[in-house]
Design a protein around this motif. Structure first.
Motif, mmCIF file in Angstrom:
data_model
loop_
_atom_site.group_PDB
_atom_site.id
_atom_site.type_symbol
_atom_site.label_atom_id
_atom_site.label_comp_id
_atom_site.label_asym_id
_atom_site.label_seq_id
_atom_site.Cartn_x
_atom_site.Cartn_y
_atom_site.Cartn_z
ATOM 1 N N ASN A 106 -2.443 9.815 -6.392
ATOM 2 C CA ASN A 106 -1.818 8.601 -6.913
ATOM 3 C C ASN A 106 -0.837 8.907 -8.042
ATOM 4 O OD1 ASN A 106 -3.101 6.335 -5.474
ATOM 5 N ND2 ASN A 106 -4.982 7.154 -6.355
ATOM 6 N N ASP A 107 0.363 8.311 -7.946
ATOM 7 C CA ASP A 107 1.314 8.379 -9.048
ATOM 8 C C ASP A 107 1.557 6.970 -9.559
ATOM 9 O OD1 ASP A 107 3.040 7.141 -7.235
ATOM 10 O OD2 ASP A 107 4.133 8.993 -6.790
ATOM 11 N N LEU A 108 2.490 6.806 -10.493
ATOM 12 C CA LEU A 108 2.688 5.523 -11.145
ATOM 13 C C LEU A 108 3.079 4.421 -10.161
ATOM 14 C CD1 LEU A 108 2.848 3.902 -13.792
ATOM 15 C CD2 LEU A 108 5.234 4.592 -13.974
ATOM 16 N N LEU A 109 4.024 4.698 -9.272
ATOM 17 C CA LEU A 109 4.455 3.674 -8.326
ATOM 18 C C LEU A 109 3.330 3.286 -7.370
ATOM 19 C CD1 LEU A 109 8.108 4.789 -7.490
ATOM 20 C CD2 LEU A 109 7.370 2.857 -8.897
ATOM 21 N N GLN A 110 2.501 4.249 -6.982
ATOM 22 C CA GLN A 110 1.360 3.925 -6.128
ATOM 23 C C GLN A 110 0.358 3.046 -6.861
ATOM 24 O OE1 GLN A 110 0.718 8.132 -5.016
ATOM 25 N NE2 GLN A 110 0.379 7.382 -2.939
ATOM 26 N N VAL A 111 0.177 3.295 -8.161
ATOM 27 C CA VAL A 111 -0.734 2.458 -8.940
ATOM 28 C C VAL A 111 -0.278 1.005 -8.897
ATOM 29 C CG1 VAL A 111 -1.535 1.929 -11.279
ATOM 30 C CG2 VAL A 111 -1.608 4.279 -10.433
ATOM 31 N N VAL A 112 1.023 0.770 -9.038
ATOM 32 C CA VAL A 112 1.541 -0.598 -8.959
ATOM 33 C C VAL A 112 1.217 -1.210 -7.596
ATOM 34 C CG1 VAL A 112 3.619 -2.028 -9.005
ATOM 35 C CG2 VAL A 112 3.354 -0.168 -10.654
ATOM 36 N N ASP A 113 1.345 -0.424 -6.536
ATOM 37 C CA ASP A 113 0.999 -0.918 -5.202
ATOM 38 C C ASP A 113 -0.485 -1.256 -5.104
ATOM 39 O OD1 ASP A 113 3.607 -0.729 -4.272
ATOM 40 O OD2 ASP A 113 3.320 1.289 -3.435
ATOM 41 N N HIS A 114 -1.334 -0.454 -5.735
ATOM 42 C CA HIS A 114 -2.773 -0.741 -5.741
ATOM 43 C C HIS A 114 -3.050 -2.054 -6.477
ATOM 44 C CE1 HIS A 114 -4.118 2.999 -3.935
ATOM 45 N NE2 HIS A 114 -3.415 3.702 -4.811
ATOM 46 N N LEU A 115 -2.367 -2.273 -7.594
ATOM 47 C CA LEU A 115 -2.546 -3.516 -8.351
ATOM 48 C C LEU A 115 -2.175 -4.719 -7.492
ATOM 49 C CD1 LEU A 115 -1.020 -2.484 -11.802
ATOM 50 C CD2 LEU A 115 -3.439 -2.773 -11.282
ATOM 51 N N ARG A 116 -1.072 -4.611 -6.796
ATOM 52 C CA ARG A 116 -0.634 -5.717 -5.939
ATOM 53 C C ARG A 116 -1.612 -5.929 -4.783
ATOM 54 N NH1 ARG A 116 5.410 -3.447 -6.413
ATOM 55 N NH2 ARG A 116 6.163 -4.784 -8.112
ATOM 56 N N ALA A 117 -2.132 -4.836 -4.237
ATOM 57 C CA ALA A 117 -3.061 -4.949 -3.115
ATOM 58 C C ALA A 117 -4.365 -5.625 -3.528
ATOM 59 C CB ALA A 117 -3.354 -3.566 -2.537
ATOM 60 N N ALA A 118 -4.834 -5.319 -4.720
ATOM 61 C CA ALA A 118 -6.095 -5.903 -5.198
ATOM 62 C C ALA A 118 -5.927 -7.359 -5.596
ATOM 63 C CB ALA A 118 -6.637 -5.101 -6.379
ATOM 64 N N GLY A 119 -4.731 -7.724 -6.070
ATOM 65 C CA GLY A 119 -4.515 -9.085 -6.529
ATOM 66 C C GLY A 119 -5.467 -9.431 -7.658
ATOM 67 N N GLN A 120 -6.080 -10.601 -7.568
ATOM 68 C CA GLN A 120 -7.031 -11.039 -8.604
ATOM 69 C C GLN A 120 -8.477 -10.914 -8.125
ATOM 70 O OE1 GLN A 120 -6.001 -11.634 -11.500
ATOM 71 N NE2 GLN A 120 -3.931 -12.491 -11.431
ATOM 72 N N THR A 143 -3.729 0.013 1.226
ATOM 73 C CA THR A 143 -4.438 -0.739 2.269
ATOM 74 C C THR A 143 -5.942 -0.635 2.061
ATOM 75 O OG1 THR A 143 -2.660 -0.406 3.875
ATOM 76 C CG2 THR A 143 -4.837 -0.943 4.746
ATOM 77 N N ILE A 144 -6.417 0.571 1.738
ATOM 78 C CA ILE A 144 -7.853 0.728 1.480
ATOM 79 C C ILE A 144 -8.245 -0.062 0.232
ATOM 80 C CG2 ILE A 144 -9.610 2.402 0.780
ATOM 81 C CD1 ILE A 144 -8.418 4.342 2.756
ATOM 82 N N THR A 145 -7.390 -0.067 -0.778
ATOM 83 C CA THR A 145 -7.664 -0.878 -1.972
ATOM 84 C C THR A 145 -7.791 -2.341 -1.594
ATOM 85 O OG1 THR A 145 -6.518 0.665 -3.420
ATOM 86 C CG2 THR A 145 -6.753 -1.589 -4.211
ATOM 87 N N GLU A 146 -6.903 -2.812 -0.724
ATOM 88 C CA GLU A 146 -6.955 -4.207 -0.288
ATOM 89 C C GLU A 146 -8.252 -4.498 0.449
ATOM 90 O OE1 GLU A 146 -3.629 -7.299 1.354
ATOM 91 O OE2 GLU A 146 -3.714 -5.332 2.323
#
Length: 258
Positions: free
Chosen positions: A51-65, A29-32
C-alpha cells in the motif's frame, strides 16, 4: 466530506471491546468487502504490504463510513504521517515504539503547533478541499495507537501508555516472540505471559490494550487476557484458507468419482 465522529477512538477511550481485521492485499475491493462484514475497525498496512498513499485514499473511499480505517505507517516519522492526515486518515498505528520519548514523537506528528509539529494545509482531502477547516479541533478526532514489539518496549509500556495523546497501545505478538528468541511461536508461554502483563500495565495507566489473535481456538480469549481491541482476521489468510479448503473438498469428490 461530513465525517462521523471517530468511533474507533471513542471505543478506545471508553475501553470497549472492538474487533478488527488486518488488510495487506492492497486491494480496495477487499476493503469494501470487509467493511460490510461488521468489523469495528480495519487496518490498512503500509509497513508490510504494497500500500502507498494513493492506495490508502482508495481504501478510505471503499470503506466509506461503514468501518473505521486505521493505517499502520511504515515507521515513526512525521513526513508520511502528515501526508496521511491530509489525505483524511484519522486513526494511525505507529510500529516499533520503544519509549515514552518515541510515543511523544508519534503524538507530535499528529498535532498542529503549539502542541506538535504537523504542517498546516487548508485545501486537502481532510478538510473537504477547504470546505471544512477545523484546525483547532482536528486532534479530537485523531486516534494514535503505538505498537510494542520488543521486551524493552514491554518494560517501558507504563511510561508509553502514560503519554498524553496516546489512545491505544498494541502489543505485536509475532515480533515480540522473535525478539524474545521464539521466532514463529507467538503462543510460547513466555511470550503470552509478557503480553498479558503488558496489557495489565497498559490498562492500569487508563489506556486501551490491543493485540492480534488470528487463531482463537489455540489460545485463551484475548478479551479474557485483558485486551480491548483485537485483530481477529487477516485478509490474505482468509483467502488462502478458503481457496485451499475449496480445492481440497473438490479434490476429495474427484477421487470418490474416479
Amino acid at each position: 466530506m461530513n465525517r462521523l465522529p471517530n468511533r474507533f477512538k471513542q471505543g478506545l477511550l471508553a475501553r470497549r471491546r472492538q474487533i478488527g481485521a488486518w488488510l495487506t492485499s492492497g486491494s480496495p475491493t477487499i476493503t469494501e468487502v470487509f467493511s460490510g462484514s461488521g468489523f469495528d475497525w480495519l487496518l490498512v498496512d503500509m509497513e508490510h504490504s504494497p500500500n502507498d498513499l494513493l492506495q490508502v485514499v482508495d481504501h478510505l473511499r471503499a470503506a466509506g463510513q461503514r468501518s473505521e480505517i486505521i493505517v499502520r505507517v511504515p515507521w515513526n516519522e512525521p513526513v508520511v504521517v502528515k501526508r496521511l492526515l491530509d489525505a483524511g486518515v484519522t486513526s494511525l498505528m505507529f510500529p516499533y515504539v520503544q519509549s515514552g520519548e518515541e510515543a511523544r514523537a508519534a503524538v507530535a506528528a499528529t498535532r498542529y503547533p503549539p502542541h506538535g509539529i504537523r504542517g498546516v494545509a487548508g485545501t486537502t482531502r481532510a478538510t473537504d478541499y477547504g470546505r471544512r477547516v477545523r484546525f483547532a479541533s482536528a486532534s479530537e478526532e485523531i486516534a494514535v495507537v503505538v505498537q510494542l514489539e520488543t521486551p524493552a518496549a514491554i518494560q517501558a509500556c507504563g511510561e508509553i501508555a502514560a503519554v498524553d495523546g496516546i489512545d491505544g497501545v498494541f502489543i505485536g505478538p509475532n515480533d515480540l516472540a522473535a525478539n524474545m528468541g521464539h521466532l514463529g511461536d507467538a503462543n510460547h508461554p513466555d511470550v503470552r505471559a509478557a503480553m498479558i502483563e503488558g496489557a495489565r500495565i497498559i490498562a492500569a495507566a487508563g489506556k486501551s490494550p490491543g493485540t492480534l489473535a488470528y487463531v482463537p481456538d489455540k489460545v485463551a480469549s484475548p478479551f479474557a487476557e485483558g485486551f480491548d481491541f483485537v485483530g481477529a482476521a487477516f485478509d490474505i489468510g482468509i483467502l488462502v484458507r478458503g481457496a485451499s479448503q475449496v480445492q481440497a473438498d473438490y479434490a476429495r469428490l474427484r477421487e470418490l468419482e474416479d
